[in-house]
Structure formats: structure tokens, C-alpha cells
Design an enzyme around this catalytic site. Structure first.
Site, PDB file in Angstrom:
ATOM      1  N   CYS A  40      32.136   6.271  -6.900  1.00 37.72           N
ATOM      2  CA  CYS A  40      32.673   6.140  -5.544  1.00 37.72           C
ATOM      3  C   CYS A  40      33.966   6.956  -5.384  1.00 37.72           C
ATOM      4  O   CYS A  40      33.893   8.181  -5.387  1.00 37.72           O
ATOM      5  CB  CYS A  40      32.851   4.663  -5.219  1.00 37.72           C
ATOM      6  SG  CYS A  40      32.809   4.343  -3.461  1.00 37.72           S
ATOM      7  N   HIS A  52      28.621   1.642  -7.085  1.00 35.38           N
ATOM      8  CA  HIS A  52      29.464   1.029  -8.129  1.00 35.38           C
ATOM      9  C   HIS A  52      28.610   0.392  -9.233  1.00 35.38           C
ATOM     10  O   HIS A  52      28.312  -0.807  -9.150  1.00 35.38           O
ATOM     11  CB  HIS A  52      30.323  -0.081  -7.509  1.00 35.38           C
ATOM     12  CG  HIS A  52      31.397   0.405  -6.613  1.00 35.38           C
ATOM     13  ND1 HIS A  52      32.692   0.579  -7.023  1.00 35.38           N
ATOM     14  CD2 HIS A  52      31.368   0.750  -5.317  1.00 35.38           C
ATOM     15  CE1 HIS A  52      33.423   1.020  -6.023  1.00 35.38           C
ATOM     16  NE2 HIS A  52      32.651   1.131  -4.974  1.00 35.38           N
ATOM     17  N   GLU A  93      29.447  -0.616 -12.041  1.00 31.49           N
ATOM     18  CA  GLU A  93      30.208  -1.671 -12.756  1.00 31.49           C
ATOM     19  C   GLU A  93      30.126  -3.006 -12.033  1.00 31.49           C
ATOM     20  O   GLU A  93      30.541  -4.023 -12.571  1.00 31.49           O
ATOM     21  CB  GLU A  93      31.667  -1.237 -12.940  1.00 31.49           C
ATOM     22  CG  GLU A  93      32.532  -1.217 -11.686  1.00 31.49           C
ATOM     23  CD  GLU A  93      32.249  -0.033 -10.762  1.00 31.49           C
ATOM     24  OE1 GLU A  93      31.362   0.793 -11.070  1.00 31.49           O
ATOM     25  OE2 GLU A  93      32.909   0.038  -9.715  1.00 31.49           O
TER      26      GLU A  93
HETATM   27  N1  GLN Z   1      36.170   5.101   0.835  1.00 29.10           N
HETATM   28  C1  GLN Z   1      36.907   5.183  -0.387  1.00 29.10           C
HETATM   29  C2  GLN Z   1      37.622   6.537  -0.474  1.00 29.10           C
HETATM   30  O1  GLN Z   1      37.360   7.379   0.341  1.00 29.10           O
HETATM   31  C3  GLN Z   1      36.029   5.008  -1.593  1.00 29.10           C
HETATM   32  C4  GLN Z   1      35.455   3.607  -1.608  1.00 29.10           C
HETATM   33  C5  GLN Z   1      35.155   3.069  -2.960  1.00 29.10           C
HETATM   34  O2  GLN Z   1      35.553   3.614  -3.991  1.00 29.10           O
HETATM   35  N2  GLN Z   1      34.510   1.924  -2.969  1.00 29.10           N
HETATM   36  O3  GLN Z   1      38.419   6.720  -1.340  1.00 29.10           O
END
Ligand code: GLN
Length: 205
Positions: free
Chosen positions: A87, A184, A186
Site C-alpha cells: 500500500c 495489506h 499483513e
Molecule cells: N492512501 C495512503 C497513501 O496514499 C495509503 C493507504 C494505506 O497504506 N493503507 O499513502
């Protein structure tokens, strides 16, 4: 062989969940080594593999730039160290990122994955969701993806392997020893992606 040294970048985000998923994956694979939270360039210098967790990419990037970690991670990537970025971690690994709503904004990036990212591509926190995806190309036919304010990959260069898509949006990529996911791993019980990352570390060693 000495044990492997795996770091979880501990600036902001879901650090503890990645420490425990990586630790469990190592134990299940019978790999000797340590998993620790890392922050400073010196700690990063000693690593065999790094996980960059989800969180807020602007915060993780800015703080890592200020303390010199970003530069050190770039050097380690250039030397072939495997990295798993989930992410916000995938956003940081990319060459180009813009926000779906805010648009272009200057944010420090590791400038490695040859992809163009759209941050918050699936909407905001309330639009978070789970979906069954496939990571067949790396031997994981089914995986439960947890998407939280998730980014998607708008474009991927020729040297980037697209590992998974959801509704035509790219949500997992691999380039060399670097893996990026919109979701994610994890936050699920399934350790297969962390295990795959550890096999890359072992191969490199
Ligand atoms: N939207 C977040 C970003 O742009 C990332 C979201 C996440 O890591 N769950 O950094």
C-alpha cells in the site's frame, strides 16, 4: 549460513503487524534470522530484506528523507536487496504518484518501480474493502486482499511484471527483487506473500 536480517521500516503505519507476519513466515519456513523495526540509515545498511508497511506515504517518505533513510534504501535496492512494499509502501517504491482527488503533489519517492500510481484509487477510508485476488505468477493462486485507501497502478513499464488486477486496475507488481501491492497482506492470516518475499531474500543471499 548466517541468519537473515529483515527490517520493517518503522516510521509510521502498520509496523507491528508486519513484524509479526514476517516473524511467523520465517518460523514456518524454518529460516534462521531476525526481524526488527528499522528507522536509521545505519540499521538499513545491515539488512538482507526490507518491508515497507502501509500507512501514509507522504509521512513515511518525508520523515525518511529527512533522516537519510530514503537515500540508504535506494542504495540497498540498487545492490539487489529484496523489498516488499504494501500500500503506502508500494507508493513509496514508485517513480510517479498522484492522488485521485488532490492530483499531482510533490512527495518524496524511492523512484524505483517503473509504475505510475494513483493514490486512493478506490476512494477514501469508508470505501475500504476485501476481495479475493490471484497472484498466480508467483505461485499464490488465491489470496484475500485487504484494501484500505488503496492505490492502484495506472501504468507499468515493460520491465514490470503485473501480478494481479482487480476490475482492470493493477494491484500487485514485481520488478526484479521488488514487490509492490495495493493491499495489506499483513492484515490477513495468510502468510504466503511474506513467505514469497523471504524466498527472494534467501535466493539473493
Ligand atoms: N492512501 C495512503 C497513501 O496514499 C495509503 C493507504 C494505506 O497504506 N493503507 O499513502
Amino acid at each position: 549460513m548466517k541468519g537473515v536480517n529483515i527490517g520493517i521500516l518503522a516510521v509510521q503505519g502498520d509496523v507491528a503487524e508486519n513484524v509479526s507476519a514476517t516473524r511467523m513466515a520465517m518460523d514456518e519456513l524454518g529460516i534462521e534470522g531476525i526481524v526488527s523495526e528499522v528507522k536509521s540509515p545505519d540499521q538499513i545498511a545491515d539488512l538482507d530484506g526490507l518491508v515497507i508497511p502501509g500507512g501514509e506515504s507522504t509521512v513515511i517518505g518525508t520523515l525518511s528523507l529527512v533522516n537519510g533513510s530514503l537515500k540508504k534504501i535506494k542504495e540497498k535496492i540498487a545492490s539487489g536487496m529484496p523489498v516488499l512494499g504494501t500500500c503506502a509502501g508500494m507508493i513509496l517504491l514508485s517513480k510517479k504518484a498522484k492522488d485521485k482527488v488532490v492530483g499531482e503533489m510533490e512527495q518524496p519517492l524511492l523512484d524505483y518501480l517503473d509504475i505510475r500510481i494513483e493514490r486512493n484509487a478506490f476512494g477514501r477510508q469508508k470505501d475500504s474493502f476485501e476481495a479475493e485476488i490471484s497472484l498466480e505468477k508467483i505461485g499464490i493462486p488465491a489470496f484475500r486482499g485487504v484494501f484500505i485507501r488503496a492505490p492502484s497502478v495506472l501504468e507499468a513499464g515493460k520491465n514490470v511484471e503485473v501480478l494481479s488486477k482487480i476490475d482492470e486496475k493493477i494491484v500487485a507488481v514485481k520488478q526484479g527483487n521488488i514487490i509492490g501491492t495495493s493491499f495489506h497482506p499483513e492484515l490477513t492470516e495468510d502468510l504466503s506473500l511474506h513467505k514469497y518475499f523471504l524466498t527472494l531474500v534467501q535466493k539473493k543471499g
